[in-house]
Design an enzyme around this catalytic site. Structure first.
Site, short mmCIF file in Angstrom:
data_model
loop_
_atom_site.label_atom_id
_atom_site.label_comp_id
_atom_site.label_asym_id
_atom_site.label_seq_id
_atom_site.Cartn_x
_atom_site.Cartn_y
_atom_site.Cartn_z
N LYS A 1 34.42 37.28 29.25
CA LYS A 1 35.28 38.24 28.41
C LYS A 1 34.98 38.20 26.97
O LYS A 1 35.24 39.18 26.25
CB LYS A 1 36.63 37.76 28.99
N SER B 1 31.86 33.86 36.63
CA SER B 1 32.63 34.65 35.80
C SER B 1 33.48 33.86 34.71
O SER B 1 33.71 34.21 33.61
CB SER B 1 33.10 35.77 36.08
#
Length: 514
Positions: A65, A318
């Site tokens: 992110k 992720s």
């Protein structure tokens, strides 16, 4: 530049070359790392493919992110930067914005739901952001953030649905091609769709022969719902286990890109995610959060479903921002996700020697648990777990063998109530005859949550059964039984006012036997 691309975004669809241009000028490497692409040797051998993992957990904020957040923040005008930014998030986007803003000298406010775990709130503070707790979920926090943005002239930083954010996440694709361009398939987790859209649009523009597969949690499959409807739709509810992808509605631009450039989409359940977390730890010693292991879980299912052999496959790890106490739940569930444990209930006669006779049937099988409680009846139901070596086939064989020896048995390995509650309970069926209904509840997990839950239930009904166990997640689960006679209509009306997710599970086989 910001104004130019906002107008372009709102008036026309951006093409892949424009996304590539933004990605190349995104400045993400002022804060982000070029993350390793590692071979998972054990899993490669087991799955008969070369399995590679893209280690986005190695970023300074332990998730991808950071890329999208910095790409957008670094492209704000001087006026926007001086005014400050705001976002809404309970997880990795919050940390990405806080870290990026701090690096650029921008003040940042992060609106987080009131039940957000302390570890995430503390991380935002550590990275220089100002957390503001509001609302019971992400959607309420987002409404508050947008309101404050308008009121205080702050720039709202969306978590996924903006070209700069998408292009920033797409830098993962450019790294992959530089590290190894001889790839067959890339598996990407999907929540709001920013990472999947960014990777898909750039891969298909630069190396269209490489397949890009999106992976969703069955409990928050907003992309699948949008693909079926033909446009983004809101899910009535989402599960919070894989919190990083728990998005009720995929973004409009991310949906357009995913619909056009993804080759396929697959969904997985929570047990498969737990098994993937274990695979990552055993192979590369990474401790992924559930959404971080989502792509690997999808890869394993996809390989099995399509009989893929001899290919070079990549999945994106992720993120790794996990609540430590959640690992207990994951450890318990991963055996079921790997088909390495069977759960069943067996009816045996209540007489001397019954246990010995039953265990002789199992021969050399390893028993993981055995729960029994005397209740004075002629027959008794026991809850048993058995270690498996050969998955579903062995499980079916064990059940058949028990039946052939005259013991009634029910396989509960796929029964959520058994996995979540029954295996932790000791007791037996009540011998008293009364009207009883069983419900499973979900409620926000926070200090005092269980007390608040009980107060909300009230004292008008006798509780005949109750089980709660903290799994370290942001929501609690309770199994509760109620003695009801002529109050069922009133009770149902009370349930509808509670505001908690609940399901009537009275007819579940677990309750019928145990």
């Amino acid at each position: 530049m910001m104004k130019k691309y906002q107008e372009s975004f709102s008036c026309q669809e951006m093409c892949p070359s424009e996304y590539l241009k933004i990605a190349l000028h995104s400045h993400v490497y002022e804060v982000a790392q070029v993350t390793p692409l590692q071979v998972m040797h054990k899993l490669s051998s087991r799955l008969k493919n070369i399995v590679l993992v893209k280690r986005e957990d190695r970023q300074p904020v332990h998730s991808f992110k950071l890329r999208g957040a910095y790409a957008m923040l670094s492209n704000l005008t001087e006026k926007q930067q001086s005014s400050g930014v705001i976002t809404a998030s309970a997880g990795n986007h919050a940390q990405g914005v806080a870290f990026s803003a701090s690096h650029l000298g921008i003040s940042s406010v992060v609106v987080m739901p009131v039940n957000t775990a302390d570890i995430k709130i503390d991380a935002v503070r550590h990275f220089g952001g100002k957390p503001l707790l509001f609302g019971s979920n992400f959607d309420e926090a987002k409404v508050k953030a947008i309101y404050l943005a308008d009121k205080n002239c702050l720039t709202f930083i969306p978590p996924f649905d903006h070209p700069f954010v998408i292009a920033g996440q797409g830098t993962v694709a450019m790294e992959l091609l530089q590290q190894d361009s001889h790839l067959d398939r890339i598996f990407v987790p999907v929540g709001g769709g920013g990472l999947a859209a960014g990777i898909a649009v750039l891969i298909k523009y630069l190396m269209p022969k490489i397949k890009v597969i999106g992976v969703e949690s069955e409990e928050s499959a907003s992309l699948c719902a949008a693909l079926e409807a033909g446009f983004p739709v809101y899910l009535s509810k989402v599960g919070l286990f894989a919190e990083g992808v728990a998005v009720r509605c995929i973004g409009h631009e991310t949906f357009r890109l995913c619909q056009k450039y993804l080759d396929d989409v697959i969904t997985v359940d929570n047990d498969s995610i737990c098994a993937a977390i274990k695979d990552l730890f055993e192979d590369v010693r990474a401790i992924a959060e559930p959404s971080g292991a989502l792509a690997l879980a999808g890869m394993k299912k996809y390989i099995q479903r399509h009989a893929i052999h001899g290919e070079k496959l990549v999945h994106v790890l992720s993120g790794a921002n996990i609540n430590f106490h959640e690992l207990r739940y994951i450890s318990e569930r991963c055996e079921l996700g790997e088909q390495r444990e069977a759960l069943m209930v067996v009816t045996i006669p209540e007489k001397k020697g019954s246990f010995l006779e039953f265990f002789k049937i199992l021969e050399d099988k390893s028993v993981t648990e055995f729960n029994y409680r005397y209740n004075g009846s002629k027959n008794v139901c026991v809850f048993i777990g058995v270690r498996l070596q050969n998955g579903r086939c062995e499980r079916d064989s064990i059940v058949e063998n028990i039946l052939n020896h005259g013991f009634p048995v029910v396989d509960l390995s796929d029964n959520e109530m058994a996995k979540l509650h029954a295996r932790y309970m000791v007791g037996s069926r009540s011998l008293q005859s009364f009207r009883e209904r069983i419900f499973s509840f979900e409620f926000p997990e926070a200090p005092g949550a269980l007390l608040k839950f009980l107060n909300t239930l009230g004292t008008d009904w006798n509780i005949s059964l109750f089980h709660y166990r903290n799994h370290g997640t942001d929501y609690g689960r309770v199994l509760a039984g109620f003695e009801l006679s002529h109050q069922e209509l009133e009770f149902d009306q009370h349930l509808s006012k509670l505001g908690y997710t609940c399901h009537d599970v009275t007819t579940n086989p677990v309750f019928q036997f145990l």
